[in-house]
Design a protein around this motif. Structure first.
Motif, mmCIF file in Angstrom:
data_model
loop_
_atom_site.group_PDB
_atom_site.id
_atom_site.type_symbol
_atom_site.label_atom_id
_atom_site.label_comp_id
_atom_site.label_asym_id
_atom_site.label_seq_id
_atom_site.Cartn_x
_atom_site.Cartn_y
_atom_site.Cartn_z
ATOM 1 N N ALA A 251 104.329 18.293 15.908
ATOM 2 C CA ALA A 251 104.832 19.488 15.424
ATOM 3 C C ALA A 251 104.382 20.915 16.302
ATOM 4 O O ALA A 251 105.223 21.704 16.794
ATOM 5 C CB ALA A 251 104.373 19.747 14.015
ATOM 6 N N ILE A 252 103.080 20.560 16.899
ATOM 7 C CA ILE A 252 102.496 21.743 17.613
ATOM 8 C C ILE A 252 103.264 21.697 19.022
ATOM 9 O O ILE A 252 103.753 22.742 19.366
ATOM 10 C CB ILE A 252 101.024 21.543 18.006
ATOM 11 N N ASN A 253 103.694 20.536 19.404
ATOM 12 C CA ASN A 253 104.242 20.576 20.869
ATOM 13 C C ASN A 253 105.692 21.153 20.697
ATOM 14 O O ASN A 253 106.319 21.679 21.776
ATOM 15 C CB ASN A 253 104.451 19.173 21.239
ATOM 16 N N GLU A 254 106.238 21.086 19.455
ATOM 17 C CA GLU A 254 107.727 21.621 19.221
ATOM 18 C C GLU A 254 107.769 23.144 19.495
ATOM 19 O O GLU A 254 108.845 23.665 19.568
ATOM 20 C CB GLU A 254 108.340 21.336 17.969
ATOM 21 N N ILE A 255 106.644 23.751 19.612
ATOM 22 C CA ILE A 255 106.556 25.366 19.836
ATOM 23 C C ILE A 255 107.183 25.281 21.137
ATOM 24 O O ILE A 255 107.811 26.505 21.567
ATOM 25 C CB ILE A 255 105.121 25.919 19.705
ATOM 26 N N GLY A 256 107.173 24.414 22.347
ATOM 27 C CA GLY A 256 107.621 24.629 23.418
ATOM 28 C C GLY A 256 109.265 24.755 23.261
ATOM 29 O O GLY A 256 109.877 25.219 24.529
ATOM 30 N N ILE A 257 110.097 24.506 22.280
ATOM 31 C CA ILE A 257 111.399 24.669 22.084
ATOM 32 C C ILE A 257 111.482 26.257 22.216
ATOM 33 O O ILE A 257 112.463 26.605 22.774
ATOM 34 C CB ILE A 257 112.125 23.995 21.062
ATOM 35 N N TYR A 258 110.906 26.992 21.565
ATOM 36 C CA TYR A 258 110.880 28.572 21.187
ATOM 37 C C TYR A 258 110.377 29.155 22.245
ATOM 38 O O TYR A 258 110.874 30.150 22.596
ATOM 39 C CB TYR A 258 110.419 28.736 20.001
ATOM 40 N N ARG A 259 108.985 28.895 22.843
ATOM 41 C CA ARG A 259 108.317 29.565 23.808
ATOM 42 C C ARG A 259 107.538 28.732 24.641
ATOM 43 O O ARG A 259 106.448 28.189 24.392
ATOM 44 C CB ARG A 259 107.461 30.563 23.088
ATOM 45 N N PRO A 260 108.142 28.165 25.869
ATOM 46 C CA PRO A 260 107.307 27.242 26.723
ATOM 47 C C PRO A 260 106.151 27.853 27.410
ATOM 48 O O PRO A 260 106.251 29.134 27.656
ATOM 49 C CB PRO A 260 108.520 26.840 27.558
ATOM 50 N N ILE A 261 105.111 27.329 27.472
ATOM 51 C CA ILE A 261 104.189 27.392 28.543
ATOM 52 C C ILE A 261 104.591 27.134 29.775
ATOM 53 O O ILE A 261 104.850 26.151 30.022
ATOM 54 C CB ILE A 261 102.744 26.791 28.023
#
Length: 473
Positions: A251-261
């Protein structure tokens, strides 16, 4: 003629000092700690800075941002590269973490200057209090703080956030909920090249720290933070702690869909806080690789659980909110009904930001906390605190917990199920536990051979980072 009883002498870290104690010779003692350079090849001290500078400079120059996730599906990138970026934001952890940012930052700042791009740092402290200016100077270096803006994350002010919409943490059927994905606007400005700094260690909430955890929960709002933390409370510590792939990490990794590092800079340190691995580039793949290294360093076979575990909370010591990591990590080393003695100074108290909620609802088994949430006794606005209550409640239902602290209120915290012991009484506590445990063997074992069995004591170093691994047998 009476002969003096021989003892074995030990010392253990308690905040910024060491406390000495001794154990009688009849006690079986194991000592566990993360691996150090003697057993894992670390970067030589004199070469460390040169190697870090070279690698970060080289990788940044060739970096292309986030492209592909571990699961095989593409993590959409905005396509921004450093050469096309308008500005650079470095997302860093705070002074409760041991990431060697003074070593990591110089090559990043040098490249920003060479490319004539403005650069700033934002401290992704989640719900932690803001660092003071002196603390920032100690963390990042006085020259850097005097030259570059170092911003605070306003986690309680949603007007500073960008809302990316709804997401779901966990799989269907486990009680998961839709929640808003919100991130600090500072990291979401168009044309901003985001560099994530961090260190990878075992973590009760998501298996291992590092990677996208610097954004989620580091730069999120209270609601988002609540859901991602409480998701971990639905699983026992054995299902999450030290597990590289798990539902919360996914779930944490899915944040990359919205705001990639756009570029990750993570370290793995050994038990002496020396850099063992430098994990650069893709925020999912690099963190995954680093977690494997961290597992090898911090993982320790549990063997026979001990009657008594004496553990430090290194590198934490400020408050119980942080020191509780050590309690969660060390639980498995203690036999059911045994004793965990945790050296946790808690110089800033139980938890400056969360104490009222924690003490109001109390520590209970995870199933009880879950029922309190489901029944509305604990509002969903306080799922972050509920996750802490469940994690530590899991420990309290497993064993007795004694906290060595000169600042915590013995009466108030004692009502929560903890035994608060002053540092001057540390040795007396150890003596009492060893004596009483020996008496337990005498009084409960019917067989003579078992009645002579001495207490088993395990001493744990760097308790907030240690990772108990199942026995190989």
């Amino acid at each position: 003629m009476n002969h003096p009883t021989r003892t074995r002498d030990f010392s253990i870290r308690w905040g910024t000092e060491d406390l000495d104690f001794h154990l009688p010779p009849r006690v079986h003692v194991d000592e566990v700690r993360p691996a150090v350079a003697a057993s894992i090849k670390a970067i030589d001290d004199e070469k460390e800075r040169e190697l870090v500078v070279t690698r970060i400079t080289k990788e940044l120059a060739a970096g292309t941002g986030s492209t592909r996730g571990l699961s095989g599906h593409s993590l959409p990138s905005r396509g921004i590269t450093l050469d096309k970026a308008k500005s650079i934001i470095v997302v860093s952890d705070d002074n409760t973490r041991v990431t060697p940012v003074k070593t990591l930052l110089p090559p990043i700042i040098t490249m920003a200057k060479q490319s004539a791009k403005p650069i700033s740092i934002i401290v992704a402290g989640g719900s932690h209090r803001h660092m003071t200016r002196d603390e920032k100077r100690a963390k990042f270096g006085a020259a850097i703080v005097d030259e570059i803006p170092v911003l605070d994350h306003e986690w309680a002010d949603e007007s500073t956030m960008v809302n990316f919409g709804k997401a779901r943490c966990g799989s269907n059927g486990d009680g998961s909920h839709d929640y808003d994905i919100k991130l600090s606007r500072v990291a979401c400005e168009p044309g901003t090249f985001v560099i994530g700094l961090g260190n990878i260690v075992p973590h009760r909430v998501c298996g291992f720290s590092g990677g996208y955890k610097i954004l989620l929960p580091g730069l999120t709002c209270q609601a988002t933070m609540n859901e991602i933390h409480y998701a971990s409370a639905r699983f026992t510590s054995e299902r999450i702690l030290g597990v590289v792939r798990n539902p919360v990490r996914d779930a944490i990794n899915e944040i990359g869909i919205y705001r990639p590092i756009d570029f990750l800079v993570n370290t793995v340190l050994d038990g002496a806080s020396r850099i063992v691995s430098l994990c650069l580039g893709d925020p999912v793949a690099a963190q995954f690789e680093g977690a494997g290294v961290a597992r090898a360093i911090y993982g320790v076979q549990v063997g026979t659980p001990a009657d008594i575990v004496i553990a430090d909370a290194v590198p934490e010591h400020v408050d119980w909110w942080l020191c509780a990591k050590a309690a969660c990590n060390c639980k498995t080393f203690v036999k059911p009904g045994g004793h965990l003695v945790l050296l946790a100074p808690c110089t800033e108290g139980w938890s400056p930001a969360h104490e009222g909620i924690l003490l109001e609802h109390g520590y209970h088994a995870p199933a009880v906390i879950d029922a309190m949430v489901a029944g509305g006794q604990i509002p969903r606005d306080h799922l972050l605190e509920a996750s802490h209550l469940a994690h530590v409640g899991e420990v309290l239902t497993h064993c007795h917990v004694h906290i060595i602290s000169d600042t915590l209120d013995k009466k108030i915290i004692g009502k929560q199920g903890f035994d608060i012991v002053r540092s001057r009484d540390f040795q007396a506590l150890v003596d009492d536990l060893v004596r009483d445990t020996h008496h337990d063997h005498d009084s409960h074992d019917d067989h003579a051979s078992n009645s002579l069995a001495p207490p088993r004591v395990t001493i744990v170093r760097r308790g907030s980072e240690i990772l108990p691994l199942p026995s190989l047998s």
